[in-house]
Design an enzyme around this catalytic site. Structure first.
Site, short mmCIF file in Angstrom:
data_model
loop_
_atom_site.label_atom_id
_atom_site.label_comp_id
_atom_site.label_asym_id
_atom_site.label_seq_id
_atom_site.Cartn_x
_atom_site.Cartn_y
_atom_site.Cartn_z
CE LYS A 1 17.83 -28.50 62.78
NZ LYS A 1 17.56 -29.18 63.45
N GLY B 1 2.54 -25.13 69.26
CA GLY B 1 3.13 -25.82 68.18
C GLY B 1 2.33 -27.24 67.86
CE1 TYR B 2 -1.75 -30.36 69.25
CE2 TYR B 2 -2.80 -31.10 67.18
CZ TYR B 2 -3.09 -31.07 69.02
OH TYR B 2 -3.49 -32.65 69.23
N GLY B 3 2.35 -28.84 65.54
CA GLY B 3 3.06 -29.84 64.11
C GLY B 3 3.55 -31.21 64.56
CG ASN B 4 6.48 -34.43 63.30
OD1 ASN B 4 7.08 -34.83 64.03
ND2 ASN B 4 6.33 -35.55 61.87
CB ALA B 5 7.74 -31.84 67.93
N GLY B 6 4.35 -31.68 68.54
CA GLY B 6 3.41 -30.73 69.08
C GLY B 6 2.69 -31.34 68.69
P1 NAD Z 1 6.31 -28.72 62.62
O1 NAD Z 1 6.87 -27.39 61.23
O2 NAD Z 1 5.84 -29.41 62.00
O3 NAD Z 1 5.48 -27.77 62.92
C1 NAD Z 1 6.33 -26.86 63.43
C2 NAD Z 1 4.76 -25.76 64.07
O4 NAD Z 1 4.68 -25.12 64.99
C3 NAD Z 1 3.26 -25.93 63.53
O5 NAD Z 1 1.88 -26.57 63.31
C4 NAD Z 1 3.29 -24.06 62.90
O6 NAD Z 1 2.09 -23.78 62.85
C5 NAD Z 1 3.54 -23.90 64.82
N1 NAD Z 1 4.26 -22.52 64.59
C6 NAD Z 1 4.98 -22.00 64.08
N2 NAD Z 1 5.43 -20.14 64.66
C7 NAD Z 1 4.48 -20.53 65.37
C8 NAD Z 1 4.58 -19.51 67.11
N3 NAD Z 1 4.80 -18.35 66.43
N4 NAD Z 1 3.85 -19.81 67.91
C9 NAD Z 1 3.39 -21.11 67.57
N5 NAD Z 1 2.96 -21.97 67.15
C10 NAD Z 1 3.91 -22.01 65.75
O7 NAD Z 1 8.10 -28.51 63.15
P2 NAD Z 1 7.90 -30.11 63.72
O8 NAD Z 1 9.08 -30.87 63.51
O9 NAD Z 1 6.84 -30.06 64.94
O10 NAD Z 1 9.38 -28.90 64.91
C11 NAD Z 1 8.93 -28.02 65.84
C12 NAD Z 1 9.58 -28.05 66.72
O11 NAD Z 1 10.37 -29.02 67.04
C13 NAD Z 1 10.92 -26.97 66.72
O12 NAD Z 1 12.05 -26.38 67.16
C14 NAD Z 1 12.11 -28.21 65.76
O13 NAD Z 1 13.50 -27.59 65.26
C15 NAD Z 1 11.58 -29.54 67.36
N6 NAD Z 1 12.47 -30.31 66.69
C16 NAD Z 1 11.75 -31.61 65.66
C17 NAD Z 1 11.85 -32.57 65.22
C18 NAD Z 1 11.27 -33.56 64.78
O14 NAD Z 1 11.42 -34.61 64.37
N7 NAD Z 1 10.94 -32.84 63.91
C19 NAD Z 1 13.09 -32.82 66.59
C20 NAD Z 1 13.85 -32.21 67.36
C21 NAD Z 1 13.77 -31.41 67.52
#
Ligand code: NAD
Length: 416
Positions: free
Chosen positions: A106, A218-223
């Site tokens: 990582k 968490g409404y990012g990529n995964a959410g």
């Molecule tokens: P991202 O940056 O696309 O999204 C993160 C989201 O979380 C954003 O919408 C942000 O506003 C929100 N956020 C941040 N702080 C917050 C808080 N305190 N309360 C509520 N929401 C909050 O990231 P992602 O890639 O979607 O990753 C999210 C999680 O999923 C992480 O733990 C990451 O390690 C895990 N993950 C992601 C992937 C991937 O392929 N993207 C794979 C495995 C695990």
């Protein structure tokens, strides 16, 4: 005594507990409880305003017994050495749990990309690779996106690496744009893999997913993708979602596509028409069928676990639940799909991306998702089988599978 929320200590405690359940001696725990190599770097660069800024970055290479190490790069103001080490450990167990031939790593940089220009982001990405190129490579250690990094940043990193080694090396990095050798389906793979696990967990509980209530933190990529997939595939009702600025709620359901568009325009889900604003803390305690933490670590702790009222917790985030909370959820009978199983879809399709990169032949999205479904469904049932066999919670079930695989390869190599 207050709860220890240090991520690396938590990952070590989980490992310790799993070793104890399997019956491994302390020598095995000692061999596995720290990274093979941990590198801290300093990046000083000129910002757009002409002033110099210095950033701290990290790469943790946790275990390489099963194959090239694999792990995302997170850019976040609260990034830390402890978190990077913990995430690299979880990557090791994740790849082993779903049985793909990769080790765990990582990386991260302490920074806030939301406050940086595109030019500064490109410079930082290239600098990170320049500092670490000697210890990366398609057969050594392969980065990918994580929180606040994206395919464009991976493209800059790929280009920098290829410039240094003076040849094409697409499998040095995954989560790339399609035009540079990315895999079909990679951007939604984490969510898709989680959705396959949720589908199987619902079968286990006899829960009809049609109209089942879902909450996403968490409404990012995964959410955002899991909300869209659950709505579009199973007609789940998404009743609340959130991001770093707060949450929104509607008991009759939120259209996840509209929430994503609203976030694209305004940079937050807050303020979407027809929704009521709630805090992230309130959101976690909503009565619902499926709760999906998809933001950061330590959100379900001893403090709020008694108030968690869902049937299934599907951990798309890494490390959202503390060990104390795990025990209480187990006693309460909540079905937890643990992080390194639930979010393994991302690394699995990253592995498919590496494979496609090695032989320059690309699969359709349908082929990618059929293969992903097989991997995730098999890993889900292996986890459940182990947790039942050892009468423990699912996180330990997943650890048991992963540990036995890693230890076996280390023994075969004569390392232990
Ligand atoms: P991202 O940056 O696309 O999204 C993160 C989201 O979380 C954003 O919408 C942000 O506003 C929100 N956020 C941040 N702080 C917050 C808080 N305190 N309360 C509520 N929401 C909050 O990231 P992602 O890639 O979607 O990753 C999210 C999680 O999923 C992480 O733990 C990451 O390690 C895990 N993950 C992601 C992937 C991937 O392929 N993207 C794979 C495995 C695990």
């Amino acid at each position: 005594m207050s709860e220890n929320l240090d991520p690396f200590s938590i990952s070590q405690k989980q490992l310790y507990d799993a070793c104890k359940i399997i019956g491994y001696e302390s020598q095995i725990y000692n061999a596995l409880s720290t990274p093979e190599r941990f590198i801290e770097i300093k990046i000083t660069m000129k910002m757009d305003d002409g002033l110099l800024k210095t950033f701290r970055g990290f790469r943790s290479q946790y275990n390489s017994a099963r194959g090239p190490m694999k792990g995302g790069i997170r850019w976040h103001p609260e990034e830390s050495a402890s978190l990077v080490k913990a995430l690299s450990a979880w990557m090791t167990w994740k790849c082993a749990c779903v049985d793909i031939p990769l080790g765990g790593a990582k990386g991260g940089i302490i920074c806030n990309p939301k406050e940086m220009s595109n030019n500064e982001i490109e410079k930082l990405a290239r600098n990170y690779i320049r500092k670490l190129a000697d210890v990366l490579g398609p057969n050594v250690d392969v980065p990918a996106p994580d929180v606040y990094t994206n395919p464009q940043i991976m493209a800059y990193m790929l280009d920098e690496y290829e410039t240094i080694v003076r040849k094409h090396a697409p499998s040095v990095i995954t989560g790339k744009p399609l035009a540079l050798g990315g895999s079909a389906g990679r951007s939604i793979a984490t969510a898709q893999g989680g959705a396959y696990c949720i589908r199987e967990a619902a079968k286990d509980l006899d829960l009809n997913l049609n109209d089942a209530s879902v909450v996403v933190q968490g409404y990012g990529n995964a959410g955002s993708w899991v909300a869209k997939i659950l709505k579009d595939t199973f007609n789940c009702k998404i009743i609340a979602v959130s991001d770093s600025r707060g949450g929104i709620y509607n008991e009759n359901g939120i259209n996840p596509h509209e929430a994503a568009l609203h976030k694209e325009k305004t940079r937050t889900v807050v303020g979407l028409d027809g929704t009521k604003e709630i805090t992230n803390e309130e959101l976690l305690e909503l009565d619902c069928d499926v709760l999906i933490p998809a933001a950061l670590e330590n959100v379900i702790t001893r403090k709020n676990v008694e108030n968690i009222r869902c049937k299934i917790i599907a951990e798309l985030a890494n490390g959202p639940t503390t060990p104390d909370a795990d025990q209480i959820l187990f006693q309460k009978g909540t079905l937890v799909i643990p992080d390194f199983l639930c979010n393994a879809g991302g690394v699995t399709v990253s592995y498919f991306e590496m494979v496609q990169g090695y032989y320059r032949y690309f699969w359709t999205e349908k082929e990618v998702f059929e293969a992903l479904d097989r991997v995730m469904t098999r890993a889900y049932y292996s986890t459940i089988e182990q947790s039942q066999k050892f009468d423990t919670h699912n996180r330990m079930g997943a650890y048991i599978i992963a540990l036995e695989r890693v230890v076996n390869t280390m023994q075969l190599r004569g390392w232990i």
